[in-house]
Write an enzyme that holds these catalytic residues in place. Structure first.
Site, PDB file in Angstrom:
ATOM      1  CG  HIS A 195       5.090 -49.051  -9.637  1.00  0.00           C
ATOM      2  ND1 HIS A 195       6.301 -48.878  -9.159  1.00  0.00           N
ATOM      3  CD2 HIS A 195       4.648 -47.984 -10.418  1.00  0.00           C
ATOM      4  CE1 HIS A 195       6.632 -47.655  -9.913  1.00  0.00           C
ATOM      5  NE2 HIS A 195       5.852 -47.071 -10.531  1.00  0.00           N
ATOM      6  CB  SER A 247       4.029 -44.584 -10.592  1.00  0.00           C
ATOM      7  OG  SER A 247       3.418 -43.361 -10.974  1.00  0.00           O
ATOM      8  CE  LYS A 269       8.928 -48.483 -12.669  1.00  0.00           C
ATOM      9  NZ  LYS A 269       7.996 -47.659 -13.368  1.00  0.00           N
TER      10      LYS A 269
HETATM   11  C1  LIG Z   1       8.023 -46.739 -14.424  1.00  0.00           C
HETATM   12  C2  LIG Z   1       6.504 -46.805 -15.154  1.00  0.00           C
HETATM   13  C3  LIG Z   1       6.389 -47.032 -16.438  1.00  0.00           C
HETATM   14  C4  LIG Z   1       7.553 -47.082 -17.576  1.00  0.00           C
HETATM   15  O1  LIG Z   1       8.231 -48.428 -17.461  1.00  0.00           O
HETATM   16  P1  LIG Z   1       9.762 -48.317 -18.025  1.00  0.00           P
HETATM   17  O2  LIG Z   1      10.136 -49.800 -17.957  1.00  0.00           O
HETATM   18  O3  LIG Z   1      10.631 -47.607 -16.653  1.00  0.00           O
HETATM   19  O4  LIG Z   1       9.971 -47.555 -19.105  1.00  0.00           O
HETATM   20  C5  LIG Z   1       5.360 -47.095 -17.212  1.00  0.00           C
HETATM   21  N1  LIG Z   1       4.051 -46.867 -16.191  1.00  0.00           N
HETATM   22  C6  LIG Z   1       4.230 -46.783 -14.971  1.00  0.00           C
HETATM   23  C7  LIG Z   1       3.036 -46.535 -14.266  1.00  0.00           C
HETATM   24  C8  LIG Z   1       5.434 -46.736 -14.274  1.00  0.00           C
HETATM   25  O5  LIG Z   1       5.526 -46.681 -13.154  1.00  0.00           O
END
Ligand SMILES: *Cc1c(COP(=O)(O)O)cnc(C)c1O
Length: 640
Positions: free
Chosen positions: A456, A428, A487
């Site tokens: 991602h 991330s 995302k």
């Molecule tokens: C953003 C993210 C999460 C969390 O997801 P949310 O739906 O925002 O709680 C989990 N793992 C990774 C790698 C992320 O980048």
């Protein structure tokens, strides 16, 4: 004012100690006070004394230390055990470690006249005379004459104790005092310290118990110890402003306020940035139009007409909330349809939707792994994976970032253990991609589950945006594909795709799935429509991938080392303060691109994290690349 210190002690052979008092009073009251004291001793209910020791010493004003009384808090307890729990809690709060042993030593003081002076860390007893212990003397409260006169007749345990505690813990080397009275009828005791004040604990022993004793907890060197003993035994102290039930003394927020201050000093304090429009390639921020270069909404789906259309229809039909958890009343047709769409999109038998990606990891890992198991986790994995590992109570072994040789070495150190390998698919912060072929092969070879977090990756990598497996042309090879709908999908929610065995198990065991109200049907509809759009219009994912190539070359042309295969392009800066400055310069020029700092990345490795969208134009990206290079250059000239 001339004052005198008075100490009276009366005893007889049968009872031993009968009555005692200690005061510091003005000269004009001396005569009257002493006769009252004698009268009290002579007519004491415990019997007639055959020995009375009355010691009267003149005290000079400059010898007296005036102290404000400790603030008093009262904790109601219903039995001795509960009282001791409270004391133990406060000792922990004061940072003491060997609390159980301290409490045990306190019991040893029950037989002594004085107190134990205990080294708070080594638990060494420091009293010169262990039989007698240490007695804190020469202290009194400063009260109105009338109050003193009326108090002379009887004892006020509380005031006496408060005076003593105030004197004792005002010494800089005394961390705390613990006290239980040896009066069988008096069950209230206390813990006092400079930080906590005087914490009165209403029941600290059982009624009728003759137990009682004191401990002074000391921290300091030998010279300080001598000085402290001298202070306790000789320093004249008058305590002022005794009021029962004064306001609470413990500043509950002290540690928290200090930590906030320290974050500010280190340039690590986080400010919330408030966006004044929907999340899209151009946002309103600080009342102006900005090019958004930091959003995780890679496909620009947060404000997409057809998705909003779908969501509005569901809003009209199903309303706003889901009204219950998934296993009670919170599963609508919309939830099921989304899960079916997800499973199809990822080419799996089945899918489960969680409320967030964070909740998904916090549910999956503790459901699949338990104490005795082992989880191999990449050192750069997302915080939600780290927390999930902790919650599982499995042993967590961290391997070097994307280093399959290190991972294998570590697996071989724990032969035969049940467990799981977990990794971000696209990392991330750095935007690099997991070595999926290597990871899956190790998992299969050593009988471990493989789990990839596609937060991602979904909608970003792979020819049609289906994520890591498509990117590596190894569809169906990972055991657990987890991801988020927040995302590229532009909605909210986390998910898991895999076999029906996996999803059935999670629905029965994952606590964040079971014990949380499910997301609204509107969100489900939005996510479903977004997945369909990715399938219907693969051009969108392609444009995102082209934008990444374009932007990286533009940065390179401007002399910045930038590479990425995902939509995240890290631009390394280093110092936290410098990163903040560069980001601020860019913000002023209309480029929304914040600095990423510790604890999200390591200290001293602050960076700009650019995140692209499918809808950015090539002109916008070229301009942004030039502005970024200029802002970084500007800073470095300034530093010379
Ligand atoms: C953003 C993210 C999460 C969390 O997801 P949310 O739906 O925002 O709680 C989990 N793992 C990774 C790698 C992320 O980048």
């Amino acid at each position: 004012m001339n004052r005198y210190s008075i100490k009276m002690r009366a005893s007889n052979k049968e009872e031993g100690h009968i009555s005692g008092a200690e005061k510091i009073i003005p000269e004009e009251e001396l005569e009257q006070y002493c006769s009252r004291l004698l009268a009290r001793a002579l007519r004491h209910s415990k019997g007639k004394p055959d020995f009375i020791n009355l010691k009267i010493e003149a005290v000079k004003e400059e010898e007296i230390l005036h102290l404000p009384a400790l603030n008093v808090t009262t904790v109601e307890t219903s039995n001795a055990g509960e009282g001791m729990e409270v004391v133990s809690g406060y000792l922990h709060r004061l940072g003491l470690e060997r609390v159980e042993e301290i409490l045990a030593l306190w019991k040893q003081s029950y037989a002594m006249r004085g107190a134990i002076l205990l080294d708070a860390d080594t638990l060494e007893r420091l009293e010169p005379d262990r039989e007698r212990g240490i007695r804190a003397t020469y202290m009194d409260m400063e009260t109105e004459d009338a109050a003193r006169k009326s108090a002379c007749g009887g004892k006020n345990h509380f005031n006496e104790a408060l005076v003593l505690a105030t004197k004792v813990v005002s010494h800089p080397n005394i961390i705390a005092e613990l006290c239980i009275s040896d009066d069988p009828d008096y069950v209230t005791g206390y813990i006092a310290s400079g930080e906590l004040g005087y914490v009165r604990i209403t029941r600290l022993k059982e009624l009728g118990s003759p137990d009682g004793g004191r401990v002074f907890l000391f921290r300091g060197n030998e010279r300080e110890r001598e000085e402290c003993i001298q202070y306790l035994q000789q320093q004249k102290v008058l305590v002022h402003n005794i009021k029962e039930g004064q306001e609470k003394s413990v500043n509950k927020w002290k540690r928290i306020e200090e930590e906030l201050q320290s974050l500010r000093e280190q340039h690590l304090y986080r400010e919330i940035r408030v966006i004044e429009s929907s999340q899209r390639a151009h946002v309103r921020y600080r009342n102006r139009n900005m090019l958004m270069l930091a959003s995780n909404s890679y496909l620009d789906f947060c404000d997409e007409e057809r998705i909003k259309e779908s969501a509005s229809q569901v809003l009209a039909e199903y309303g706003t909330g889901s009204g219950g958890s998934r296993l009670t009343t919170g599963t609508t047709v919309c939830h099921i349809e989304l899960e079916e769409t997800l499973a199809r999109f990822k080419g799996r038998e089945s899918a489960v939707v969680f409320n967030t990606g964070f909740a998904a990891n916090g549910g999956i890992l503790p459901a699949l792994c338990r104490a005795g198991d082992i989880i191999y986790s990449d050192e750069l994995n997302h915080a939600s994976i780290i927390d999930g590992c902790r919650q599982s109570r499995a042993e967590t072994v961290i391997y070097r970032h994307n280093d399959m040789a290190d991972l294998e070495r570590k697996i071989r150190e724990h032969p035969g253990r049940q467990g799981l390998i977990v990794s971000d698919g696209v990392f991330s912060m750095d935007g690099d991609i997991v070595n999926l072929p290597g990871l899956v092969e190790l998992a299969d070879t050593y009988g471990l589950l493989s789990m990839i977090d596609e937060a991602h990756a979904t909608g970003v990598i792979g020819a049609t945006g289906r994520g890591c497996e498509e990117h590596f042309h190894m569809e169906g090879r990972t055991d657990i594909l987890m991801g988020t709908l927040s995302k590229a999908i532009g909605a909210e929610g986390g998910y898991v795709c895999g076999s029906r065995t996996l999803t059935e198990y999670l629905k029965n065991r994952a606590r964040s799935y079971i014990f949380s109200t499910s997301l609204s049907p509107v969100t489900m509809a939005a996510a479903k429509r977004a997945l369909e759009l990715i399938e219907e219009e693969p051009g969108r994912v392609r444009r995102l991938q082209e934008n990444v190539r374009w932007f990286c070359s533009a940065l390179q042309e401007n002399g910045i080392d930038a590479h990425s295969e995902s939509a995240i392009i890290p631009i390394r800066i280093g110092g936290e303060e410098k990163a903040m400055q560069v980001s601020e310069v860019l913000m002023e020029q209309g480029f929304f691109i914040p600095a990423i700092r510790y604890p999200t990345v390591k200290k001293g490795e602050a960076m700009l994290r650019a995140a692209l969208m499918a809808t950015h134009t090539k002109e916008e990206l070229s301009e942004a690349a030039a502005a970024i290079a200029a802002a970084i250059g500007q800073g470095s000239i300034g530093e010379l």
